[in-house]
Design an enzyme around this catalytic site. Structure first.
Site, PDB file in Angstrom:
ATOM      1  N   ASP A 344       0.870  -1.170   0.000  1.00 55.08           N
ATOM      2  CA  ASP A 344       0.000   0.000   0.000  1.00 55.08           C
ATOM      3  C   ASP A 344       0.912   1.225   0.000  1.00 55.08           C
ATOM      4  OD1 ASP A 344      -2.303   1.715   0.555  1.00 55.08           O
ATOM      5  OD2 ASP A 344      -1.454   1.864   2.572  1.00 55.08           O
ATOM      6  N   ASP A 537      -1.749  -0.931   5.998  1.00 56.70           N
ATOM      7  CA  ASP A 537      -2.009  -0.433   7.347  1.00 56.70           C
ATOM      8  C   ASP A 537      -3.443  -0.003   7.578  1.00 56.70           C
ATOM      9  OD1 ASP A 537      -2.002   1.819   5.727  1.00 56.70           O
ATOM     10  OD2 ASP A 537      -1.085   3.094   7.263  1.00 56.70           O
TER      11      ASP A 537
END
Length: 644
Positions: A344, A537
């Site tokens: 990400d 996250d």
């Protein structure tokens, strides 16, 4: 000294039997072992070959091998009944070999076999216990009490389990923080090493989050409970550790699955070996039986069973001490085989907060005057871009301005009868070519631009960007050196992603990705490359983390990401990924070293036995010695991995 047996040699450790047969021996086997050892030593001071000496040897065998014999018989019977087929373990081989040696009058060798086997057994238990202790040293603090501030202002000490979200607590200097919460008043420094492994205390003040199990420094503060005790970061870490104790690596699991078949094969081959000995090798029946017992000892898979588990637990504990928690050995073992890593972008490869990277003003006045006005305007705003601007610029004049946030116009104020605006480029029409050229350049670099205008004429611009994590480039470089493909997945515009990707050297950037499509990209990567790891996250990363072969969450990420991930980087330190991968590669090498070595020893001992070049004593020492070497080789994983 309390010893808890965990079946290292029988390949049972970490295996959670449904029947709950935990084999917690307590102190008795240790006492019996040393009693038997004493009888064995006394026997050498008795006249050789006498009945008394033989009785002492047999006594040493029975006392030292009590738990070995019991587990060999009881476990085999129990497992066989439960599975409804013959499921022997390595203890039954050792038991049969010892009694076989006794039958042919080799009392000393029989006692020596059991003594060394039992000693190796205890050492294996110690090795596993050492690994587990290394893990739990990170988590040694378990808060039990809290100072609850009651409605009347009085403070009452209560059990942590009685706390509810919203309760107010008092934390004094040196206290252990009882649960997760937020500081309401006070300033302090907190040792958070039990959570993130960071040795330097963190300064905390009003509004900052605090975590249960961490240690307060010299300041006192009041806090509000924000999580139930079962949902705290500490509780989640304990859950991770408990999972890592029981989840074995695939190699270890395969060894465990194969062991009953291996033992059964040996039990079939031994009588055949004894029966054909006199005919093929021209041995006497006594010699053939003796060689059969040596064969039984030599073919035992004890060293093979210890090949993976002590090493895997040592690797997990090594990483846990450095703030990398794996939910199980299989995930650590599989990390060595990954072919692609997907990241990400925001908060993983980048810092997650925009910073001002560039700014430009037309030079028709003092630049500082503009900065004073911009700072005064942005002080009234409450968004990440304002924070980035206020972090970058410092005003020399403290201006008090009335600022409006107008839809379609951005921030607007009046100063010295002139109207100033800060907003997106598209809301302005009167733009100088120099400003436009700068905007185009910054946009190509993936930066977000805001214009600054006076009386509707743009006189400056500020470019901002979520800059790369300081460790991102190093980690990407390491992964590429290992032949691992790297991909950035981001919901941002492709241009923004490409700009970050160029800075850190990533192989592939996929932009404009909706959260629900991240998992599909992971599947596509799996089809292209094979085993894929995913780092993220946020809540939107959770489906991708689950889909990936190994999902890795950043420790500062959301609870859901941490819950579904297979591993957690507790300090958001990307370099821990490189360290974990290097440790996984070490684990793979050590396990295969152990497997090859243990099988070579088995082949060597059986060959020497057939050639008549080995007796029971040598076989026992060589076989058990190889087991000890395998365990010690596995414990090398406790030593820090050298960085590449």
């Amino acid at each position: 000294m309390e010893t808890t047996h965990t079946h290292n040699c029988s390949g049972e450790q970490g295996h959670n039997h449904d029947h709950g047969h935990s084999h917690s021996h307590g102190k008795s086997p240790v006492i019996l072992f040393f009693t038997g050892l004493a009888l064995f030593l006394v026997a050498f001071f008795v006249k050789e070959g006498t009945i008394l000496q033989n009785i002492l040897f047999v006594g040493a065998l029975l006392l030292s091998g009590y738990h070995i014999i019991l587990e060999g018989i009881v476990e085999t019977v129990h497992e066989s009944r439960e599975k409804r087929k013959f499921i022997p373990n390595v203890h039954i081989l050792m038991t049969l070999a010892a009694f076989g040696a006794t039958l042919i009058g080799n009392y000393e060798e029989a006692a020596l076999l059991i003594l060394i086997f039992a000693a190796a057994h205890f050492l294996e238990e110690y090795a596993e216990g050492r690994s587990k202790r290394e893990i739990t040293n990170l988590l040694k603090m378990n808060p039990t009490e809290a100072r609850l501030i009651q409605a009347d202002g009085r403070v009452k000490t209560v059990d942590v389990s009685q706390l509810s979200i919203g309760d107010k607590l008092q934390v004094l200097n040196g206290d252990q923080i009882p649960t997760d919460g937020r500081i309401l008043s006070g300033t302090t420094s907190i040792d958070e090493s039990s959570i993130n492994g960071e040795s330097i205390p963190k300064e905390k003040t009003v509004g900052d989050d605090v975590f249960g199990s961490t240690i307060n420094g010299s300041g006192a503060f009041t806090m509000e409970v924000t999580k139930d005790s079962s949902d705290t970061v500490f509780a989640k870490i304990i859950q991770l550790v408990n999972q890592s104790q029981s989840n074995l690596s695939k190699t270890a699991t395969k060894i465990q699955q194969l062991e009953p078949y291996y033992v059964t094969t040996v039990l079939i081959l031994v009588p055949i070996f004894i029966a054909v000995g006199p005919f093929i090798f021209d041995w006497s029946w006594n010699e053939s039986f003796y060689r059969g017992m040596v064969f039984l000892i030599s073919a035992s898979p004890c060293a093979l069973a210890a090949s993976a588990i002590p090493a895997t637990l040592s690797g997990i504990s090594n990483l846990a001490k450095r703030g990398v928690l794996f939910k199980g050995g299989s995930y650590l073992a599989n990390l060595a085989t990954i072919k692609s890593v997907a990241f990400d972008k925001t908060g993983t490869l980048t810092k997650g907060k925009p910073v001002v990277t560039d700014y430009y003003f037309l030079t028709d006045t003092n630049e500082q005057d503009y900065i004073d006005i911009i700072v005064a305007m942005e002080k009234t705003a409450n968004h990440p871009l304002a924070n980035a601007i206020l972090t970058k610029f410092t005003s020399k004049k403290n201006l008090e301005l009335e600022v409006e946030n107008k839809i379609g116009k951005g921030l607007v104020t009046e100063f010295q009868e002139e109207i100033y605006q800060i907003g997106k480029p598209e809301i302005f029409s009167n733009v100088n070519k120099q400003i436009t050229d700068h905007n185009k350049q910054y946009a190509k670099e993936g930066k977000t631009v805001v214009y600054f205008a006076k009386d509707s004429k743009v006189i400056g611009l500020i470019a901002m960007m979520d800059v790369p994590n300081e460790h991102a480039k190093t980690v990407i470089s390491y992964l590429k050196s290992q032949g691992i493909h790297t991909t950035m997945i981001t919901g941002d515009a492709e241009l923004t992603g490409q700009a970050v990707g160029r800075q850190i050297g990533i192989d592939e950037v996929v932009g404009n990705v909706l959260p629900e499509n991240k998992a599909a990209i992971i599947k596509e990567q799996q089809n292209r490359y094979g085993s894929v790891a995913m780092l993220g996250d946020g809540v939107n990363d959770a489906p991708a983390l689950v889909t990936a072969d190994i999902g890795i969450a950043m420790g500062d990420g959301t609870d859901i990401a941490i819950d579904v991930a297979d591993a957690v980087l507790m300090q958001n330190d990307l370099t821990k990924l490189s360290y974990a991968h290097a440790t996984a590669k070490r684990l793979d090498r050590v396990v295969w070293q152990n497997i090859i070595f243990s099988m070579m020893i088995v082949v060597l001992l059986i060959t020497l036995n057939i050639l008549g070049k080995m007796d029971i004593t040598v076989g026992v020492i060589a076989h058990e010695g190889s087991t000890l070497l395998v365990i010690l080789n596995g414990l090398r994983l406790l030593i820090p991995t050298k960085s590449k």
